[in-house]
Design a protein around this motif. Structure first.
Motif, PDB file in Angstrom:
ATOM      1  N   VAL A 191      41.694  32.813  39.213  1.00  0.00           N
ATOM      2  CA  VAL A 191      42.259  34.051  38.682  1.00  0.00           C
ATOM      3  C   VAL A 191      41.165  34.741  37.877  1.00  0.00           C
ATOM      4  O   VAL A 191      40.567  34.125  36.979  1.00  0.00           O
ATOM      5  CB  VAL A 191      43.493  33.771  37.796  1.00  0.00           C
ATOM      6  CG1 VAL A 191      44.066  35.080  37.253  1.00  0.00           C
ATOM      7  CG2 VAL A 191      44.558  33.013  38.591  1.00  0.00           C
ATOM      8  N   TRP A 192      40.914  36.027  38.201  1.00  0.00           N
ATOM      9  CA  TRP A 192      39.768  36.713  37.595  1.00  0.00           C
ATOM     10  C   TRP A 192      40.057  38.186  37.373  1.00  0.00           C
ATOM     11  O   TRP A 192      40.655  38.850  38.224  1.00  0.00           O
ATOM     12  CB  TRP A 192      38.543  36.571  38.500  1.00  0.00           C
ATOM     13  CG  TRP A 192      37.318  37.275  37.992  1.00  0.00           C
ATOM     14  CD1 TRP A 192      36.572  36.933  36.903  1.00  0.00           C
ATOM     15  CD2 TRP A 192      36.699  38.448  38.555  1.00  0.00           C
ATOM     16  NE1 TRP A 192      35.521  37.816  36.753  1.00  0.00           N
ATOM     17  CE2 TRP A 192      35.578  38.750  37.752  1.00  0.00           C
ATOM     18  CE3 TRP A 192      36.989  39.253  39.642  1.00  0.00           C
ATOM     19  CZ2 TRP A 192      34.732  39.842  38.011  1.00  0.00           C
ATOM     20  CZ3 TRP A 192      36.160  40.337  39.915  1.00  0.00           C
ATOM     21  CH2 TRP A 192      35.038  40.623  39.103  1.00  0.00           C
ATOM     22  N   ASN A 193      39.653  38.657  36.223  1.00  0.00           N
ATOM     23  CA  ASN A 193      39.499  40.085  35.945  1.00  0.00           C
ATOM     24  C   ASN A 193      38.316  40.216  35.001  1.00  0.00           C
ATOM     25  O   ASN A 193      38.220  39.467  34.025  1.00  0.00           O
ATOM     26  CB  ASN A 193      40.762  40.669  35.309  1.00  0.00           C
ATOM     27  CG  ASN A 193      40.614  42.159  35.016  1.00  0.00           C
ATOM     28  OD1 ASN A 193      40.089  42.534  33.972  1.00  0.00           O
ATOM     29  ND2 ASN A 193      41.090  42.992  35.930  1.00  0.00           N
ATOM     30  N   PRO A 194      37.385  41.143  35.274  1.00  0.00           N
ATOM     31  CA  PRO A 194      36.140  41.171  34.510  1.00  0.00           C
ATOM     32  C   PRO A 194      36.277  41.674  33.081  1.00  0.00           C
ATOM     33  O   PRO A 194      35.355  41.471  32.275  1.00  0.00           O
ATOM     34  CB  PRO A 194      35.252  42.109  35.328  1.00  0.00           C
ATOM     35  CG  PRO A 194      36.212  43.021  36.020  1.00  0.00           C
ATOM     36  CD  PRO A 194      37.405  42.157  36.339  1.00  0.00           C
ATOM     37  N   GLY A 195      37.390  42.334  32.760  1.00  0.00           N
ATOM     38  CA  GLY A 195      37.504  42.933  31.442  1.00  0.00           C
ATOM     39  C   GLY A 195      36.718  44.225  31.351  1.00  0.00           C
ATOM     40  O   GLY A 195      35.912  44.569  32.230  1.00  0.00           O
ATOM     41  N   ALA A 196      36.926  44.949  30.274  1.00  0.00           N
ATOM     42  CA  ALA A 196      36.373  46.303  30.144  1.00  0.00           C
ATOM     43  C   ALA A 196      34.853  46.322  30.106  1.00  0.00           C
ATOM     44  O   ALA A 196      34.204  47.116  30.805  1.00  0.00           O
ATOM     45  CB  ALA A 196      36.944  46.967  28.892  1.00  0.00           C
ATOM     46  N   GLU A 197      34.246  45.455  29.299  1.00  0.00           N
ATOM     47  CA  GLU A 197      32.796  45.504  29.112  1.00  0.00           C
ATOM     48  C   GLU A 197      32.046  45.142  30.388  1.00  0.00           C
ATOM     49  O   GLU A 197      31.102  45.844  30.790  1.00  0.00           O
ATOM     50  CB  GLU A 197      32.394  44.563  27.974  1.00  0.00           C
ATOM     51  CG  GLU A 197      30.920  44.625  27.617  1.00  0.00           C
ATOM     52  CD  GLU A 197      30.559  43.756  26.431  1.00  0.00           C
ATOM     53  OE1 GLU A 197      29.349  43.561  26.191  1.00  0.00           O
ATOM     54  OE2 GLU A 197      31.479  43.263  25.741  1.00  0.00           O
ATOM     55  N   ASN A 198      32.451  44.057  31.035  1.00  0.00           N
ATOM     56  CA  ASN A 198      31.773  43.655  32.273  1.00  0.00           C
ATOM     57  C   ASN A 198      31.965  44.683  33.379  1.00  0.00           C
ATOM     58  O   ASN A 198      31.037  44.975  34.136  1.00  0.00           O
ATOM     59  CB  ASN A 198      32.286  42.299  32.741  1.00  0.00           C
ATOM     60  CG  ASN A 198      31.781  41.155  31.885  1.00  0.00           C
ATOM     61  OD1 ASN A 198      30.800  41.304  31.161  1.00  0.00           O
ATOM     62  ND2 ASN A 198      32.448  40.016  31.954  1.00  0.00           N
ATOM     63  N   ALA A 199      33.183  45.219  33.499  1.00  0.00           N
ATOM     64  CA  ALA A 199      33.455  46.204  34.551  1.00  0.00           C
ATOM     65  C   ALA A 199      32.567  47.434  34.396  1.00  0.00           C
ATOM     66  O   ALA A 199      32.039  47.973  35.376  1.00  0.00           O
ATOM     67  CB  ALA A 199      34.928  46.605  34.523  1.00  0.00           C
ATOM     68  N   ALA A 200      32.386  47.887  33.156  1.00  0.00           N
ATOM     69  CA  ALA A 200      31.564  49.073  32.913  1.00  0.00           C
ATOM     70  C   ALA A 200      30.111  48.843  33.306  1.00  0.00           C
ATOM     71  O   ALA A 200      29.400  49.792  33.677  1.00  0.00           O
ATOM     72  CB  ALA A 200      31.660  49.471  31.446  1.00  0.00           C
ATOM     73  N   ALA A 201      29.662  47.575  33.249  1.00  0.00           N
ATOM     74  CA  ALA A 201      28.272  47.258  33.579  1.00  0.00           C
ATOM     75  C   ALA A 201      28.048  47.018  35.065  1.00  0.00           C
ATOM     76  O   ALA A 201      26.895  46.896  35.509  1.00  0.00           O
ATOM     77  CB  ALA A 201      27.827  46.031  32.786  1.00  0.00           C
ATOM     78  N   MET A 202      29.132  46.953  35.860  1.00  0.00           N
ATOM     79  CA  MET A 202      29.013  46.721  37.296  1.00  0.00           C
ATOM     80  C   MET A 202      28.976  48.059  38.023  1.00  0.00           C
ATOM     81  O   MET A 202      29.906  48.848  37.937  1.00  0.00           O
ATOM     82  CB  MET A 202      30.209  45.904  37.806  1.00  0.00           C
ATOM     83  CG  MET A 202      30.329  44.526  37.220  1.00  0.00           C
ATOM     84  SD  MET A 202      31.840  43.714  37.806  1.00  0.00           S
ATOM     85  CE  MET A 202      31.734  42.133  36.972  1.00  0.00           C
ATOM     86  N   ASN A 203      27.893  48.297  38.791  1.00  0.00           N
ATOM     87  CA  ASN A 203      27.771  49.591  39.451  1.00  0.00           C
ATOM     88  C   ASN A 203      28.822  49.808  40.520  1.00  0.00           C
ATOM     89  O   ASN A 203      29.156  50.945  40.856  1.00  0.00           O
ATOM     90  CB  ASN A 203      26.372  49.751  40.052  1.00  0.00           C
ATOM     91  CG  ASN A 203      26.133  48.849  41.256  1.00  0.00           C
ATOM     92  OD1 ASN A 203      26.500  47.676  41.235  1.00  0.00           O
ATOM     93  ND2 ASN A 203      25.529  49.379  42.301  1.00  0.00           N
ATOM     94  N   ASP A 204      29.397  48.709  41.067  1.00  0.00           N
ATOM     95  CA  ASP A 204      30.412  48.867  42.108  1.00  0.00           C
ATOM     96  C   ASP A 204      31.834  48.708  41.561  1.00  0.00           C
ATOM     97  O   ASP A 204      32.798  48.608  42.317  1.00  0.00           O
ATOM     98  CB  ASP A 204      30.171  47.904  43.267  1.00  0.00           C
ATOM     99  CG  ASP A 204      30.133  46.436  42.844  1.00  0.00           C
ATOM    100  OD1 ASP A 204      30.221  46.159  41.626  1.00  0.00           O
ATOM    101  OD2 ASP A 204      30.021  45.570  43.732  1.00  0.00           O
TER     102      ASP A 204
END
Length: 298
Positions: free
Chosen positions: A245-258
């Motif tokens: 089960v995974w969700n990157p959270g706000a900070e990680n998502a913002a750093a992912m270009n895709d």
């Protein structure tokens, strides 16, 4: 591939430019339309990208910022992570999630048993270049059956003369209308390996909720898990005893270009596979199969 497709009633050729208005060069894809559903499958990775039943909501999430480039992982749908899941525990410098999701698979068969069902068979055979990363020749077959649900049957065959260890996952991304109120059921009472705390075993008490980054591996899980929310989705697995089960959270998502800022609120991953303590060890010439089913509420 064109020869197989042209004799069908429910499958057509498309690509990433035609379907998603992305930049050239185009990645080849298949569009499936039958009386039960519409789906899109990328030949790279044999990756189901979209699936919408005729009487329900889209069951897979595809990032609006997904990159469609040869040899690059596509963010969303159901990537096949193989022959290892996540970071290779013995050689962390090797590509995360293995190498089959970034290579083209061969479409070997299409069946249309009735107007409501389309079955596609993709095959992958490791080559000499792959042996530098995984020293066991193997083949993988992915049978994709599309009706009012998704059914994936993954078969692995060890062609080497020694035991081969496989750690894998069908890394399914699912949409949620409201991440704050979404929850995952079917895993309460189990310990999980928390990837945010160095894989420390942690007890799961109640449903899984998403107030921040979540990255958990559950071993030897029950057959079925459910995503509570909109849409409601049921995930069932046979012989794939690991759930991730995974969700990157706000900070990680913002750093992912895709992915991008705020986009983490659109999805969660509830995956099934065979990883960590559930990994497969296949003796020479052994085959093993697992099945995943994804169903929505109509």
């Amino acid at each position: 591939m064109q020869d197989i497709v042209q004799h069908t009633q429910t499958v057509a050729l498309t690509d990433s430019v035609s379907r998603f208005q992305k930049e050239l060069p185009a990645l080849p894809m298949l569009l499936v339309r039958n009386q039960s559903c519409e789906a899109v499958i990328a030949v790279q990775g044999a990756q189901v990208l979209q699936f919408k039943p005729q009487t329900g909501a889209e069951l897979l999430w595809l990032s609006p910022n997904a990159v469609f480039a040869k040899g690059t992982a596509i963010r969303g749908g159901i990537p096949v992570c193989l022959p290892w899941f996540g970071v290779n525990q013995n050689a962390p410098s090797k590509p995360k999630h293995g190498f089959v999701r970034n290579q083209d698979w061969q479409l070997s068969e299409i069946q249309e048993p009735d107007p409501k069902t389309t079955l596609l068979v993709f095959t992958f055979a490791s080559n000499a270049e792959d042996l530098a990363l995984f020293p066991h020749p193997f083949t993988a077959q992915l049978q994709i059956t599309l009706s009012n649900e998704i059914e994936l049957k993954l078969t692995l065959h060890n062609h080497s003369d020694s035991d081969a260890e496989f750690s894998w996952a069908l890394h399914s991304y699912h949409p949620v209308a409201d991440l704050a109120s979404a929850a995952v059921t079917g895993l309460s009472g189990l310990d999980y390996l928390d990837n945010l705390r160095g894989l420390q075993p942690t007890y799961q008490d109640g449903n899984i909720r998403f107030s921040g980054e979540v990255d958990r591996v559950y071993e030897s899980v029950p057959t079925s898990q459910q995503i509570l929310g909109e849409p409601a989705i049921t995930i069932r697995g046979h012989n794939c005893e690991t759930a991730i089960v995974w969700n990157p959270g706000a900070e990680n998502a913002a750093a992912m270009n895709d992915v991008g800022e705020g986009i983490h609120q659109q999805f969660i991953c509830v995956e099934r596979g065979a990883a960590f303590g559930n990994r497969w060890v296949l003796v020479p010439n052994e085959s093993r199969q697992a099945t995943l089913q994804i169903t929505g509420s109509s």
